[in-house]
Design a protein around this motif. Structure first.
Motif, PDB file in Angstrom:
ATOM      1  N   ARG A 274      17.632   9.650   1.714  1.00 48.53           N
ATOM      2  CA  ARG A 274      17.636   8.368   2.396  1.00 48.53           C
ATOM      3  C   ARG A 274      18.991   8.177   3.062  1.00 48.53           C
ATOM      4  NH1 ARG A 274      17.191   2.736   2.170  1.00 48.53           N
ATOM      5  NH2 ARG A 274      15.095   2.128   2.830  1.00 48.53           N
TER       6      ARG A 274
ATOM      7  N   ALA B  41       4.960   2.606   1.211  1.00 47.81           N
ATOM      8  CA  ALA B  41       4.799   2.826   2.654  1.00 47.81           C
ATOM      9  C   ALA B  41       4.362   4.267   2.906  1.00 47.81           C
ATOM     10  CB  ALA B  41       6.110   2.536   3.370  1.00 47.81           C
ATOM     11  N   LEU B  42       4.977   5.186   2.143  1.00 48.17           N
ATOM     12  CA  LEU B  42       4.649   6.604   2.315  1.00 48.17           C
ATOM     13  C   LEU B  42       3.176   6.864   2.002  1.00 48.17           C
ATOM     14  CD1 LEU B  42       5.883   9.340   2.976  1.00 48.17           C
ATOM     15  CD2 LEU B  42       6.342   9.654   0.549  1.00 48.17           C
TER      16      LEU B  42
ATOM     17  N   THR C 263      11.038   4.916   6.322  1.00 44.67           N
ATOM     18  CA  THR C 263      11.729   4.972   5.029  1.00 44.67           C
ATOM     19  C   THR C 263      13.219   5.233   5.203  1.00 44.67           C
ATOM     20  OG1 THR C 263      11.274   7.315   4.926  1.00 44.67           O
ATOM     21  CG2 THR C 263       9.679   5.864   3.848  1.00 44.67           C
ATOM     22  N   ARG C 264      13.647   5.382   6.434  1.00 46.36           N
ATOM     23  CA  ARG C 264      15.049   5.649   6.770  1.00 46.36           C
ATOM     24  C   ARG C 264      15.533   6.924   6.097  1.00 46.36           C
ATOM     25  NH1 ARG C 264      19.044   1.025   6.819  1.00 46.36           N
ATOM     26  NH2 ARG C 264      19.773   2.284   8.554  1.00 46.36           N
TER      27      ARG C 264
ATOM     28  N   GLU D 295       9.183   0.372  -2.327  1.00 46.28           N
ATOM     29  CA  GLU D 295       8.545   0.051  -1.041  1.00 46.28           C
ATOM     30  C   GLU D 295       8.385   1.306  -0.188  1.00 46.28           C
ATOM     31  OE1 GLU D 295      11.003  -2.207  -2.198  1.00 46.28           O
ATOM     32  OE2 GLU D 295       9.184  -3.247  -2.914  1.00 46.28           O
ATOM     33  N   ASP D 296       9.437   2.119  -0.249  1.00 46.42           N
ATOM     34  CA  ASP D 296       9.360   3.365   0.536  1.00 46.42           C
ATOM     35  C   ASP D 296       8.164   4.197   0.080  1.00 46.42           C
ATOM     36  OD1 ASP D 296      11.613   2.763   2.009  1.00 46.42           O
ATOM     37  OD2 ASP D 296      12.968   3.777   0.600  1.00 46.42           O
ATOM     38  N   GLU D 297       8.024   4.262  -1.265  1.00 49.94           N
ATOM     39  CA  GLU D 297       6.918   5.062  -1.802  1.00 49.94           C
ATOM     40  C   GLU D 297       5.572   4.505  -1.374  1.00 49.94           C
ATOM     41  OE1 GLU D 297       6.832   6.189  -5.897  1.00 49.94           O
ATOM     42  OE2 GLU D 297       9.023   6.329  -5.945  1.00 49.94           O
TER      43      GLU D 297
ATOM     44  N   LEU E 277       9.707  13.450   1.967  1.00 48.68           N
ATOM     45  CA  LEU E 277      10.862  12.785   2.583  1.00 48.68           C
ATOM     46  C   LEU E 277      12.103  13.190   1.810  1.00 48.68           C
ATOM     47  CD1 LEU E 277       9.359   9.235   3.034  1.00 48.68           C
ATOM     48  CD2 LEU E 277       9.721  10.967   4.783  1.00 48.68           C
TER      49      LEU E 277
ATOM     50  N   PHE F  79      15.624   6.078  -2.290  1.00 44.98           N
ATOM     51  CA  PHE F  79      14.290   5.655  -1.872  1.00 44.98           C
ATOM     52  C   PHE F  79      13.808   4.581  -2.820  1.00 44.98           C
ATOM     53  CE2 PHE F  79      14.138  10.041  -0.069  1.00 44.98           C
ATOM     54  CZ  PHE F  79      14.004   9.651   1.259  1.00 44.98           C
ATOM     55  N   SER F  80      13.165   3.539  -2.275  1.00 48.41           N
ATOM     56  CA  SER F  80      12.736   2.418  -3.121  1.00 48.41           C
ATOM     57  C   SER F  80      11.243   2.509  -3.389  1.00 48.41           C
ATOM     58  CB  SER F  80      13.044   1.101  -2.412  1.00 48.41           C
ATOM     59  OG  SER F  80      12.237   1.032  -1.251  1.00 48.41           O
TER      60      SER F  80
END
Ligand code: ADP
Length: 579
Positions: A122, A134-135, A46-47, A130-132, A119, A127-128
């Motif tokens: 960023r 992925a998380l 998620t960088r 997608e990040d969520e 997390l 945070f996008s």
């Protein structure tokens, strides 16, 4: 804030990276490793500058473990965010709808409420979605990884328990083989057993044995640490506590109860020590737990088996207690068998000696008997019909004496066999002991004058009671005959004294006496204190005497010193004397 360069990734590259992440996560061997991998992947994916997983506290703990991964930039700063604990389960979606949360933080719960993955910050932008996603995927995967690490741990635990059990079983097999294989020398076997027990069951192991006289002896001491031999000698040589003392192993041995004490401190040592030196020795050994079990055989305690824990990691539990009791039972069997064997050998030796003496004794009167009978037969041939009467009478006297001797021996043997099978029955009647004493004294007048021993009789008080007359005659005859035999040439005194509820009978001589170590032995079957070469006899008289006295509820004892004569004393309760 410095930014890490982002290399563009193709879809395939992204998939491959995700697979690699999953494999790494799922192959974690421990929970700790899985968590470390998890935060690392989550942060990279998620960088984020910081990924932290906080585990739900387990029962009995107020705080769960947390693991954090920081970007290089945050590491340089040395700081990281602490997730607030009041909203661990709140998702980014909920927070977005609440609109109060800063965009710099998202979180996801791990399956089964195991914990929360956070997390923070960023590196580029917010945070996008997608990040969520992925998380959340990662959190589900982490659930699996944690579960498999837990299973792995359980399996390892089970395996190490199985190994420990196997080790213990192997040890028990060794110990039982040792205890079963041997031997009539229990001391050597117990030494080996003690050595076998360290270090697997204890840092120190020792064996105490209650010997036949009731004294506790420490027979074996073994220790795990080298270089403690001098201390071990002190531990072994330490005298046992007196009867009734708190001395731990002596108590276990005497009272036949197991002992398991943990957290041993100076106060406990003080309380059980029998002296300052004992206290110091125990302190020097430095044990913090003690496990001691009795050596039980046929319902009796023959001693104690003791284990000491010195190593801080060593603790005793009920399984150890059972193991120790099991070992102690086998060791006790060994000690008991060795004792029985010794006793059996002693009985066999006594029996053999007895048979030799008995055949000699039975044969002795036969020779004069045969000689006299042959002579009489020769003299009474037809051509010599008249024999002078005094000659015949003197020959018949000899014959009579030898026949009496033989019949006495045979009666003694019969009595013993009757006593061995517990068939001594008393025929009680009203008896005056004075009459019995006078009769026996008269009957032994000839042997007394032959021995050169005048016999005197003193009487005092009421001498009547309810007894078996014939058996009491036998008692007095045995005691008087012994006094004449072992005190020949010196006067013998018989004294009778009536007391309130009993009558005392004493036979005293001034003969060879009996050494102290034989004094209890002479009342046993075949027990003798003299050599058969000097004095004939089967060693049965006093045995029979004691059996008769005890059957009457009385007691017999002796006071004597070598060359100073002997005094036998019988105490007879009157019983329901009608007098
Ligand atoms: P026995 O006289 O046939 O050997 P007893 O049972 O009568 O057997 O006595 C056992 C032993 O006790 C004797 O062998 C002897 O050693 C010892 N003893 C018994 N009475 C006397 C005594 N009056 N003085 C010294 N020793 C005695």
């Amino acid at each position: 804030m410095p930014m890490e360069p982002v290399a563009p990734m193709s879809l395939e590259e992204a998939r491959a990276a995700e697979d690699a992440d999953s494999r790494q996560l799922l192959s974690a061997a421990t929970v700790e490793e899985a968590l470390a991998v998890l935060v690392e992947i989550a942060r990279r994916l998620t960088r984020a500058h910081q990924a932290t997983v906080v585990m739900t506290p387990t029962v009995g703990k107020t705080r769960g473990a947390s693991v954090t991964s920081l970007s290089r930039a945050y590491e340089v700063w040395g700081g990281y965010a602490v997730p607030s604990s009041d909203e661990p389960g709140r998702t980014a979606r909920e927070r977005r709808s609440a609109r109060a949360e800063p965009r710099g933080r998202i979180s996801a719960s791990l399956p089964s409420d195991a914990g929360v993955l956070y997390l923070f910050d960023r590196e580029v932008g917010d945070f996008s979605r997608e990040d969520e996603l992925a998380l959340h995927r990662l959190a589900r995967l982490a659930g699996l990884a944690l579960e498999s690490a837990r299973l792995l741990r359980e399996e390892q635990q089970a395996r190490s328990e199985a190994e420990a059990a196997e080790q213990r079983a192997a040890f028990l097999a060794d110990a039982s083989r040792l205890l079963a294989s041997s031997s009539l020398d229990p001391k050597a076997t117990l030494d080996t057993l003690a050595r076998l027990c360290v270090p697997i069951l204890a840092d120190w192991c020792f064996v105490d044995i209650v010997d036949e006289s009731g004294t506790v002896q420490r027979t074996s001491v073994a220790h795990a640490e080298p270089g403690l031999d001098a201390l071990a000698r002190r531990v072994r040589d330490f005298p046992p506590g007196p009867e009734g003392s708190a001395h731990p192993t002596t108590r276990v041995a005497r009272q036949a109860e197991s002992l398991l004490v943990d957290n041993i401190d100076d106060a406990w040592l003080r309380a059980v020590s029998v002296s300052e030196a004992h206290f110091e020795t125990m302190r020097e050994v430095g044990f913090h737990e003690i496990l001691a079990v009795p050596l039980l055989a046929r319902g009796r305690s023959l001693g104690a088996l003791t284990f000491l824990a010195v190593r801080p990691s060593r603790h005793y539990n009920p399984t150890d207690l059972e193991t120790a009791q099991d070992l102690a039972r086998r060791a006790a069997l060994l000690v008991d068998n060795a004792r029985l064997y010794r006793e059996a050998r002693r009985s066999v030796r006594l029996r053999d000696e007895f048979l030799a003496v008995a055949s000699h004794e039975l044969k002795t009167p036969l020779t004069p008997l045969q000689l006299r009978l042959q002579w009489l037969r020769r003299q009474t041939r037809k051509d010599r019909p008249f024999l002078p009467t005094p000659l015949v009478v003197s020959q018949l006297d000899v014959v009579q004496r030898q026949v009496d001797k033989l019949s006495g021996l045979v009666h003694g043997l019969l009595d013993v066999s009757r006593l061995s099978s517990g068939r001594l029955t008393l025929h009680r009647e009203d008896v005056n002991l004075e009459a019995v004493a006078r009769e026996v004294k008269d009957r032994l007048a000839v042997p007394a004058s032959q021995a050169g021993s005048p016999v005197s009789l003193s009487l005092q008080g009421d001498l009547r009671g309810h007894w078996d007359r014939v058996r009491l005659e036998q008692v007095l005859t045995n005691l008087l005959a012994n006094a004449l035999k072992y005190g020949a040439g010196q006067p013998v005194h018989i004294a009778l004294r009536g007391e309130a509820d009993r009558v005392l009978l004493r036979v005293e001589d001034s003969g060879i006496g009996i050494a102290r170590e034989y004094q209890s032995h002479i009342f046993e079957r075949f027990g003798r204190a003299v050599s058969e070469r000097h004095y004939g006899g089967l060693g049965l008289g006093l045995y029979i005497t004691r059996q008769i006295v005890e059957a009457h509820g009385g007691e017999i004892g002796v006071r004597s010193e070598p060359d100073m004569g002997s005094r036998f004393e019988v105490s007879l309760p009157r019983h329901e004397s009608t007098a």
